[in-house]
Design a protein around this motif. Structure first.
Motif, PDB file in Angstrom:
ATOM      1  N   ASP A 169       0.975  -1.042   0.149  1.00  0.00           N
ATOM      2  CA  ASP A 169      -0.504   0.193  -0.198  1.00  0.00           C
ATOM      3  C   ASP A 169       1.423   1.156   0.091  1.00  0.00           C
ATOM      4  N   GLN A 170       1.901   0.950   0.580  1.00  0.00           N
ATOM      5  CA  GLN A 170       3.100   2.631   0.520  1.00  0.00           C
ATOM      6  C   GLN A 170       3.855   2.674  -0.948  1.00  0.00           C
ATOM      7  N   GLU A 171       3.663   1.169  -0.741  1.00  0.00           N
ATOM      8  CA  GLU A 171       4.670   1.675  -2.867  1.00  0.00           C
ATOM      9  C   GLU A 171       3.705   1.663  -4.027  1.00  0.00           C
ATOM     10  N   ASP A 172       2.153   1.806  -3.192  1.00  0.00           N
ATOM     11  CA  ASP A 172       0.934   2.131  -4.581  1.00  0.00           C
ATOM     12  C   ASP A 172       0.410   2.900  -4.317  1.00  0.00           C
ATOM     13  N   ILE A 173       0.871   4.087  -3.447  1.00  0.00           N
ATOM     14  CA  ILE A 173      -0.158   5.010  -2.683  1.00  0.00           C
ATOM     15  C   ILE A 173      -0.606   5.123  -3.648  1.00  0.00           C
ATOM     16  N   GLU A 174       0.009   6.231  -4.842  1.00  0.00           N
ATOM     17  CA  GLU A 174      -0.385   7.244  -5.827  1.00  0.00           C
ATOM     18  C   GLU A 174      -1.010   6.253  -6.787  1.00  0.00           C
ATOM     19  N   GLY A 175      -0.898   5.266  -7.371  1.00  0.00           N
ATOM     20  CA  GLY A 175      -1.699   4.252  -8.393  1.00  0.00           C
ATOM     21  C   GLY A 175      -3.377   4.292  -7.829  1.00  0.00           C
ATOM     22  N   ASP A 176      -3.080   3.824  -6.075  1.00  0.00           N
ATOM     23  CA  ASP A 176      -4.413   3.400  -5.142  1.00  0.00           C
ATOM     24  C   ASP A 176      -5.385   5.259  -5.087  1.00  0.00           C
ATOM     25  N   HIS A 177      -4.802   6.055  -5.242  1.00  0.00           N
ATOM     26  CA  HIS A 177      -4.821   7.385  -4.933  1.00  0.00           C
ATOM     27  C   HIS A 177      -6.139   7.011  -5.957  1.00  0.00           C
ATOM     28  N   GLN A 178      -5.422   7.366  -7.471  1.00  0.00           N
ATOM     29  CA  GLN A 178      -6.229   7.367  -9.222  1.00  0.00           C
ATOM     30  C   GLN A 178      -7.023   6.778  -8.950  1.00  0.00           C
ATOM     31  N   ALA A 179      -7.269   5.232  -8.435  1.00  0.00           N
ATOM     32  CA  ALA A 179      -7.826   4.395  -8.504  1.00  0.00           C
ATOM     33  C   ALA A 179      -9.360   4.363  -7.685  1.00  0.00           C
ATOM     34  N   GLY A 180      -9.020   5.365  -7.011  1.00  0.00           N
ATOM     35  CA  GLY A 180     -10.524   5.348  -5.315  1.00  0.00           C
ATOM     36  C   GLY A 180     -10.327   4.114  -4.474  1.00  0.00           C
ATOM     37  N   TYR A 181      -9.043   3.749  -4.448  1.00  0.00           N
ATOM     38  CA  TYR A 181      -8.634   3.037  -3.433  1.00  0.00           C
ATOM     39  C   TYR A 181      -8.383   3.601  -1.614  1.00  0.00           C
ATOM     40  N   ASN A 182      -8.797   2.825  -1.016  1.00  0.00           N
ATOM     41  CA  ASN A 182      -8.406   3.229   0.798  1.00  0.00           C
ATOM     42  C   ASN A 182      -7.532   2.682   1.018  1.00  0.00           C
ATOM     43  N   SER A 183      -6.629   3.186   1.544  1.00  0.00           N
ATOM     44  CA  SER A 183      -5.729   2.212   1.875  1.00  0.00           C
ATOM     45  C   SER A 183      -4.283   3.578   3.959  1.00  0.00           C
ATOM     46  N   LEU A 184      -4.316   3.003   4.191  1.00  0.00           N
ATOM     47  CA  LEU A 184      -3.369   3.152   5.789  1.00  0.00           C
ATOM     48  C   LEU A 184      -2.817   4.585   5.333  1.00  0.00           C
ATOM     49  N   PRO A 185      -1.903   4.124   3.669  1.00  0.00           N
ATOM     50  CA  PRO A 185      -0.619   5.841   3.674  1.00  0.00           C
ATOM     51  C   PRO A 185      -2.048   6.854   3.306  1.00  0.00           C
ATOM     52  N   LEU A 186      -2.925   6.310   2.320  1.00  0.00           N
ATOM     53  CA  LEU A 186      -4.168   7.861   1.721  1.00  0.00           C
ATOM     54  C   LEU A 186      -4.904   8.177   2.548  1.00  0.00           C
ATOM     55  N   GLN A 187      -5.192   7.765   4.369  1.00  0.00           N
ATOM     56  CA  GLN A 187      -5.692   7.939   5.651  1.00  0.00           C
ATOM     57  C   GLN A 187      -4.884   8.854   6.224  1.00  0.00           C
ATOM     58  N   LEU A 188      -3.895   8.164   6.715  1.00  0.00           N
ATOM     59  CA  LEU A 188      -2.232   8.643   7.174  1.00  0.00           C
ATOM     60  C   LEU A 188      -1.362   9.405   7.331  1.00  0.00           C
ATOM     61  N   GLY A 189      -1.095   8.844   6.246  1.00  0.00           N
ATOM     62  CA  GLY A 189       0.135   9.338   5.483  1.00  0.00           C
ATOM     63  C   GLY A 189       1.315   7.927   5.746  1.00  0.00           C
ATOM     64  N   LYS A 190       2.844   8.456   4.722  1.00  0.00           N
ATOM     65  CA  LYS A 190       3.140   7.296   4.979  1.00  0.00           C
ATOM     66  C   LYS A 190       4.279   7.044   6.185  1.00  0.00           C
ATOM     67  N   GLY A 191       4.582   8.510   7.228  1.00  0.00           N
ATOM     68  CA  GLY A 191       5.576   8.227   8.087  1.00  0.00           C
ATOM     69  C   GLY A 191       4.248   7.760   9.259  1.00  0.00           C
ATOM     70  N   ARG A 192       3.193   8.325   9.320  1.00  0.00           N
ATOM     71  CA  ARG A 192       2.653   7.222  10.414  1.00  0.00           C
ATOM     72  C   ARG A 192       2.205   6.072   9.738  1.00  0.00           C
ATOM     73  N   THR A 193       2.444   5.416   8.737  1.00  0.00           N
ATOM     74  CA  THR A 193       1.559   4.475   8.177  1.00  0.00           C
ATOM     75  C   THR A 193       2.783   3.791   8.498  1.00  0.00           C
ATOM     76  N   ASN A 194       4.225   4.059   7.874  1.00  0.00           N
ATOM     77  CA  ASN A 194       5.778   3.091   8.689  1.00  0.00           C
ATOM     78  C   ASN A 194       5.830   3.315  10.568  1.00  0.00           C
ATOM     79  N   LYS A 195       4.932   3.588  11.158  1.00  0.00           N
ATOM     80  CA  LYS A 195       4.706   3.661  12.193  1.00  0.00           C
ATOM     81  C   LYS A 195       4.446   2.052  12.567  1.00  0.00           C
ATOM     82  N   ILE A 196       2.973   2.626  12.550  1.00  0.00           N
ATOM     83  CA  ILE A 196       2.201   0.767  12.279  1.00  0.00           C
ATOM     84  C   ILE A 196       3.265  -0.279  11.926  1.00  0.00           C
ATOM     85  N   ILE A 197       3.238   0.145  10.589  1.00  0.00           N
ATOM     86  CA  ILE A 197       3.807  -0.810  10.435  1.00  0.00           C
ATOM     87  C   ILE A 197       5.269  -2.063  11.234  1.00  0.00           C
TER      88      ILE A 197
END
Length: 304
Positions: A197-225
């Motif tokens: 999800d971190q790797e694919d954040i740009e394409g997921d945003h364009q496709a309308g997917y929902n993911s932790l990076p899109l909701q919280l940002g990469k930094g916070r998602t890194n900490k969760i991972i």
């Protein structure tokens, strides 16, 4: 033909088949446990699982075409190298093959209700791509459950129907080992889903997917991972200390091929930012999953 092999992820399918055969001939056979399926029946089971998994890869490529044109344009197969219509035909053929064989094998062992194992798997793989990517974490969890079910599925079809009052204790011990491997596979694949999800954040945003990076940002998602990755490391430490400590070869295998890569992952995920960093960490997790599952074939040398 090469495009079709890429579409169904032939390498991943071979890994699934290898894992299943290692369970039967590297775990069940050496320990002399009672089994239900002969080689022919077990081969049908492997084919059913592989066909179901392949159908999931095909439908994933179809639904992810829009996102993958941004995330990984060189890997888009459906609608690029193979027509979407042909990809759908292949998906339906593989689904029918997987569920059909699952129904046949379930009836063959006198457990018709087990066919729900394949119906559930096929349904989840389709819904994961068609709907669940719009919901936060639901798709990540479900697809990881499917990965974790592979070792358990072998136990359900080959061990469970052969249980008697006389062999129940032995069968239960072996089945508990499969549950441990399933839990490990679930945890590692769940981590990998989050990294992807971190790797694919740009394409997921364009496709309308929902993911932790899109909701919280990469930094916070890194900490969760980072926090989640402590779970398989803790699991490994417990397993090494409890079951492997007296076998030097097993300890070295676990330390160098499982623990060391996971610690590398733990250290690097905290500060990862670039796509290539996430790609490398995803590969590390894939290798951990590979070496973790094939170790099933080595248990005979550890426990016997």
């Amino acid at each position: 033909m090469l495009s079709y092999f890429k579409l169904i992820r032939i390498g991943n399918l071979l890994f699934i088949a290898l894992t299943m055969f290692l369970i039967k001939y590297g775990l069940f056979a050496p320990f002399g446990v009672a089994i239900t399926l002969n080689l022919f029946g077990f081969s049908l089971l492997v084919l059913a699982v592989v066909a179901t998994a392949a159908s999931g890869y095909v439908i994933n490529d179809i639904f992810d075409a829009r996102a993958d044109k941004i995330n990984r344009p060189d890997r888009v197969i459906a609608s690029n190298k193979i027509s979407e219509k042909s990809a759908y035909r292949l998906f339906f053929a593989l689904t029918i093959l997987g569920v059909g064989l699952g129904f046949y094998i379930s009836n063959m062992i006198g457990k018709p209700g087990f066919s729900g194992f394949f119906i559930f798997g096929s349904a989840i793989l389709y819904l994961y791509n068609a709907q669940f990517k719009e919901y936060l974490l639901i798709g990540n969890i479900l697809i990881s459950i499917i990965v974790g079910l592979v070792p358990v599925g072998v136990g359900l079809y080959d061990l469970l129907p052969a249980i008697t009052p006389q062999n129940q204790q032995t069968q239960s011990v072996i089945f508990s080992i499969l549950l441990d491997y399933s839990l490990f596979a679930f945890l590692i694949n769940f981590l990998r889903e989050l990294v992807k999800d971190q790797e694919d954040i740009e394409g997921d945003h364009q496709a309308g997917y929902n993911s932790l990076p899109l909701q919280l940002g990469k930094g916070r998602t890194n900490k969760i991972i980072f926090a989640v990755s402590i779970l398989p490391i803790t699991f490994l430490i417990y397993y090494i200390y409890t079951y492997l400590f007296e076998n030097i070869s097993a300890v070295l295998y676990a330390l160098f091929l499982l623990m060391a890569p996971l610690l590398y992952f733990l250290i690097n995920i905290w500060s990862a930012e670039k796509k290539k960093e996430y790609s490398r960490l995803s590969l590390v997790l894939k290798l951990v999953l590979f070496f973790g599952l094939i170790s099933i074939g080595f248990l005979q040398f550890i426990l016997l």
